[in-house]
Structures are given as C-alpha cells and as structure tokens.
Design an enzyme around this catalytic site. Structure first.
Site, PDB file in Angstrom:
ATOM      1  CG  HIS A  52      47.604  35.110  38.951  1.00 48.83           C
ATOM      2  ND1 HIS A  52      48.398  34.028  38.721  1.00 48.83           N
ATOM      3  CD2 HIS A  52      47.807  35.970  37.935  1.00 48.83           C
ATOM      4  CE1 HIS A  52      49.083  34.236  37.603  1.00 48.83           C
ATOM      5  NE2 HIS A  52      48.734  35.403  37.096  1.00 48.83           N
ATOM      6  CD  GLU A  81      45.710  42.429  33.258  1.00 50.16           C
ATOM      7  OE1 GLU A  81      46.200  43.559  33.100  1.00 50.16           O
ATOM      8  OE2 GLU A  81      45.830  41.531  32.428  1.00 50.16           O
TER       9      GLU A  81
HETATM   10  N1  COA Z   1      36.280  37.537  41.992  1.00 48.50           N
HETATM   11  C1  COA Z   1      35.446  36.733  42.670  1.00 48.50           C
HETATM   12  N2  COA Z   1      35.653  35.416  42.839  1.00 48.50           N
HETATM   13  C2  COA Z   1      36.766  34.899  42.297  1.00 48.50           C
HETATM   14  C3  COA Z   1      37.693  35.673  41.584  1.00 48.50           C
HETATM   15  C4  COA Z   1      37.407  37.062  41.439  1.00 48.50           C
HETATM   16  N3  COA Z   1      38.228  37.858  40.763  1.00 48.50           N
HETATM   17  N4  COA Z   1      38.693  34.899  41.142  1.00 48.50           N
HETATM   18  C5  COA Z   1      38.420  33.667  41.576  1.00 48.50           C
HETATM   19  N5  COA Z   1      37.255  33.652  42.267  1.00 48.50           N
HETATM   20  C6  COA Z   1      36.602  32.511  42.894  1.00 48.50           C
HETATM   21  C7  COA Z   1      35.971  31.639  41.828  1.00 48.50           C
HETATM   22  O1  COA Z   1      34.649  32.020  41.540  1.00 48.50           O
HETATM   23  C8  COA Z   1      36.052  30.265  42.439  1.00 48.50           C
HETATM   24  O2  COA Z   1      34.987  30.117  43.318  1.00 48.50           O
HETATM   25  P1  COA Z   1      34.155  28.737  43.369  1.00 48.50           P
HETATM   26  O3  COA Z   1      35.173  27.723  43.788  1.00 48.50           O
HETATM   27  O4  COA Z   1      33.095  29.010  44.370  1.00 48.50           O
HETATM   28  O5  COA Z   1      33.645  28.516  41.986  1.00 48.50           O
HETATM   29  C9  COA Z   1      37.340  30.323  43.279  1.00 48.50           C
HETATM   30  O6  COA Z   1      37.598  31.721  43.508  1.00 48.50           O
HETATM   31  C10 COA Z   1      38.524  29.741  42.564  1.00 48.50           C
HETATM   32  O7  COA Z   1      38.610  30.316  41.291  1.00 48.50           O
HETATM   33  P2  COA Z   1      39.122  29.559  39.998  1.00 48.50           P
HETATM   34  O8  COA Z   1      38.175  29.808  38.885  1.00 48.50           O
HETATM   35  O9  COA Z   1      39.495  28.160  40.313  1.00 48.50           O
HETATM   36  O10 COA Z   1      40.464  30.322  39.777  1.00 48.50           O
HETATM   37  P3  COA Z   1      41.317  30.276  38.470  1.00 48.50           P
HETATM   38  O11 COA Z   1      42.691  29.907  38.880  1.00 48.50           O
HETATM   39  O12 COA Z   1      40.715  29.463  37.395  1.00 48.50           O
HETATM   40  O13 COA Z   1      41.172  31.785  38.045  1.00 48.50           O
HETATM   41  C11 COA Z   1      41.483  33.959  37.316  1.00 48.50           C
HETATM   42  C12 COA Z   1      42.148  32.737  37.952  1.00 48.50           C
HETATM   43  C13 COA Z   1      42.530  35.048  37.104  1.00 48.50           C
HETATM   44  C14 COA Z   1      40.910  33.547  35.968  1.00 48.50           C
HETATM   45  C15 COA Z   1      40.355  34.467  38.245  1.00 48.50           C
HETATM   46  O14 COA Z   1      40.891  34.811  39.493  1.00 48.50           O
HETATM   47  C16 COA Z   1      39.568  35.627  37.650  1.00 48.50           C
HETATM   48  O15 COA Z   1      38.637  35.395  36.887  1.00 48.50           O
HETATM   49  N6  COA Z   1      39.938  36.889  37.996  1.00 48.50           N
HETATM   50  C17 COA Z   1      39.259  38.046  37.435  1.00 48.50           C
HETATM   51  C18 COA Z   1      39.777  38.350  36.036  1.00 48.50           C
HETATM   52  C19 COA Z   1      41.177  38.911  36.042  1.00 48.50           C
HETATM   53  O16 COA Z   1      41.511  39.770  36.834  1.00 48.50           O
HETATM   54  N7  COA Z   1      41.990  38.423  35.107  1.00 48.50           N
HETATM   55  C20 COA Z   1      43.358  38.868  34.955  1.00 48.50           C
HETATM   56  C21 COA Z   1      44.292  37.779  35.360  1.00 48.50           C
HETATM   57  S1  COA Z   1      45.988  38.314  35.404  1.00 48.50           S
END
Ligand code: COA
Length: 358
Positions: free
Chosen positions: A251, A304
């Site tokens: 998140h 989710e």
């Molecule tokens: N699975 C695997 N790796 C994940 C991850 C996941 N669900 N969520 C984050 N990471 C990793 C990223 O790849 C990133 O790695 P890197 O630094 O090597 O590139 C690191 O963790 C940080 O992620 P970041 O993209 O900065 O986090 P964010 O704050 O932009 O993302 C979400 C938040 C929710 C978009 C992200 O966690 C995600 O894509 N989750 C899956 C989709 C989901 O469940 N969405 C519903 C949200 S309520």
C-alpha cells in the site's frame, strides 16, 4: 521552473478534510470521527453515507442521506436505464458505470446530485451484471436497505441475512480513505467548479486501474490459481520471478497491515467461505516472501485481499468487484466534492520542463 519533481505526490497535503484520516504507520483509519472497526460493526451503509456527507458539508445545509432518500434515488435511477443503450451490453463494469453515471443530471445542485449518484450506482452495476449474464435487470425496491437491494438486484432473489450483513460491512468499510487517487481525481475536477457528476465520473476512471480498485478480481484469480495452501509459496515465487506484483499486497500509505483487511476478514467469517482459509495461508506466505525480499519496505495485505473473499462469498461475480468498490466509494467522492467546493481552491500544480530549449 521547479528543480525537483515528486511524481507520486507522497506526503503532499492538498486539503484539510473532516471526512477521513489514514494513519499508515499505526494502521488506523478514522471515518468522520469513528474508527473503521467500530463503524463497520455498528452502522449500515446509509448511516455511513450520512456521516461522510455531513462531514463534507460541515456547517453548510443538511443533506438528506436517509434510507428513504437513497431508496428514492435507486428508484429514479431505474428510470434512467432505458436511456443507456448499448453501454450495459458492450462495456466492462467500470466503463459501463462511468457511461451510466454520465446520464444523471448535473444541474440539480450538489447535495441532490450526490444522493442521485450514490443511489444510482448499485442500480447501474447490478443491471450491467445481469445483462452480462444474459438475464433481465431487476428493479430496485426502495423499501429495502441499500446493501440488501444491491444484492437482490444482482442475484435476482433476496440475499441471506448474513450475506447482506457482510456486504453492508464491506460498503461501510471502503466508503472513504483520505486522499486516494480516485478521491484526488474527484477533488481536482471539483476544484475547477465542474459539477459533481463530472467529478464522480472521473473518479470511476481513476479507480479502474489495478494499482487502485482493480485488484480484487485478480486476487481471486490468484487464489484459484494457487488452489491449496501447499502450492502458495511456489506460485508466489513464480509471480515475482516473472516480474509481477502480488495483488492485494502493499500500500502507498500503510506500513502495517491495512486495518480494513481485518474488518473484512471478520465480516466474512460467518459466511464459511471455503476460500477464507486459503486466503489466510496465501497472505501469510506472501508476507513472508516479501519480507525476505524487501526487508526495508513493509508490504502487508491491503483491503483488496479480503474484499475478494467477501464479495465472492456473498455471490458477486469477480467482474463486479471493482464496480462494487465504486458503489461504496461514490459516497466518499461525493462528500469530498462537496467539501472541496466549500473550502478548496483550484488545484493546479507545476511541472518541470525537460524538453529542448527554445
Ligand atoms: N508485490 C511485489 N512487490 C511489491 C508489491 C507487491 N504487491 N508492492 C510493492 N512492491 C515492491 C515494488 O516492486 C517496489 O520494489 P522496487 O523498489 O524494487 O521497485 C517496492 O515494493 C516499493 O513499491 P512502490 O511501487 O514504491 O509502492 P507504491 O507505494 O507505489 O505502491 C501499490 C503501492 C498498492 C500500488 C503496490 O503495493 C501494488 O502494486 N500492490 C499490488 C496491487 C494492489 O493490491 N492494489 C490495491 C491497492 S489498495
């Protein structure tokens, strides 16, 4: 020209709000003065709608978000259905909802438009879902509660009391979540003094993406693909090796488990879903693998994860999960639009030019 960019706007505060507050470090969500756990246990969706709209309107004129007002709004939306043409047959759920909401009148005043939109969303989504399944839409019953009527319009028969209670708890739990991407979108649109319907239509577009509201369907796909707890670890490692993210984990704001995951896990328990145990095992395995991989970036279950289990257990098809999120969140968006229009200013940030010099 600015010298630094912050493309994700992390930590940028763009509004003062009374509607909700997220504490990502402690895993706490307060909605209009109540903890989400308490609200989900004690209030119907209608009660939560009234709370968020009152919070958005603050001292301004009272808004009637009563069960009767929402029932009347569902009945009014039913009259709009014949005008939707092919939208219900040819589009996916979020696109159909976006197109359908665009048919609501936007000149009725903000409070009335808010109730009209909140009432219309379940009618449009249920009608879309049934048409998709080759069945005729079911008319709303304004005397029913919002959750009960939404389930009835979807299934074509009354849902059981425990399913209605679980769905109601879900709708309360996700009604608002501070400055999520879709809420920010709604506030940006409202900040231009465009109408509320335009703002919620834009917000549906923002919610559609898998990084925001589009994740619960894929979470169920993941549970199906894994099938049994013993296969979880290998499957999850395969996903990560393929460069994919684990849906339902991580998140932007929470650094601990999303408190809404616990609320939904609790709400789904009485439904005895065969997927609940599997979901717990997959969450456990995913949390461990992600902890090993990214010790510095806590990645725990988000809302989710158990949304998928709950909405499946009450009988909704997975294509309807993201639109059902919108059925609830449209109330939060509406409250934010009202608040933004009352207190806000045109939202117009800056960009850094990296093109060729003139
Ligand atoms: N699975 C695997 N790796 C994940 C991850 C996941 N669900 N969520 C984050 N990471 C990793 C990223 O790849 C990133 O790695 P890197 O630094 O090597 O590139 C690191 O963790 C940080 O992620 P970041 O993209 O900065 O986090 P964010 O704050 O932009 O993302 C979400 C938040 C929710 C978009 C992200 O966690 C995600 O894509 N989750 C899956 C989709 C989901 O469940 N969405 C519903 C949200 S309520």
């Amino acid at each position: 020209m600015t010298n630094t960019t912050n493309p994700g706007l992390e930590g940028v505060v763009v509004a003062d709000t009374r509607i909700s507050d997220v504490d990502g470090e402690r895993g706490r969500l307060v909605i209009a003065g109540a903890d989400v756990e308490q609200l989900a246990a004690s209030t119907s969706f209608e009660g939560a709608v009234q709370r968020v709209l009152d919070a958005g309107a603050a001292e301004a004129a009272a808004i009637d978000g009563s069960p009767a007002a929402l029932g009347a709004a569902r009945a009014a939306a039913w009259e709009v259905l014949p005008r939707l043409g092919d939208a219900l047959d040819q589009l996916d759920g979020m696109d159909a909802l976006r197109a359908a909401l665009g048919h609501l009148r936007s000149d009725a005043g903000e409070a009335r438009a808010a109730i009209a939109a909140i009432g219309a969303a379940p009618v449009f989504v249920a009608a879309w879902s049934r048409r998709r399944a080759g069945q005729p839409p079911v008319a709303p019953d304004p005397a029913l509660g919002h959750a009960a009527d939404y389930l009835r319009m979807t299934l074509g028969r009354a849902g059981t009391a425990s399913c209605v209670r679980a769905l109601d708890a879900y709708l309360v739990t996700v009604i608002d979540h501070a400055m999520s991407a879709s809420t920010f979108t709604a506030r940006v649109i409202a900040s231009t003094h465009a109408d509320l319907i335009s703002a919620v239509v834009g917000a549906v577009g923002a919610l559609k993406g898998p990084l925001h509201g589009g994740a619960p369907g894929p979470v169920l796909d993941m549970l199906d693909a894994i099938g049994a707890p013993a296969h979880a670890e290998a499957w999850l490692l395969g996903e990560l090796a393929a460069g994919r993210r684990i849906m339902g984990m991580g998140h932007r704001v929470y650094r601990v488990r999303d408190p809404r995951a616990a609320v939904l896990e609790q709400a789904v328990r009485p439904l005895h879903s065969p997927r609940l145990e599997l979901a717990r095992a997959v969450e456990h395995a995913a949390a461990k693998i992600l902890r090993d991989r990214k010790p510095d970036r806590p990645l725990a279950a988000n809302v989710e994860f158990f949304t998928a289990v709950l909405l499946d257990a009450v009988g909704l098809p997975r294509e309807q999960f993201a639109p059902t999120f919108a059925v609830s969140r449209i109330a939060g968006w509406s409250a934010h639009v009202i608040e933004q229009r009352r207190t806000g200013r045109l939202i117009r940030p800056a960009s850094r030019y990296i093109g060729n010099a003139a």
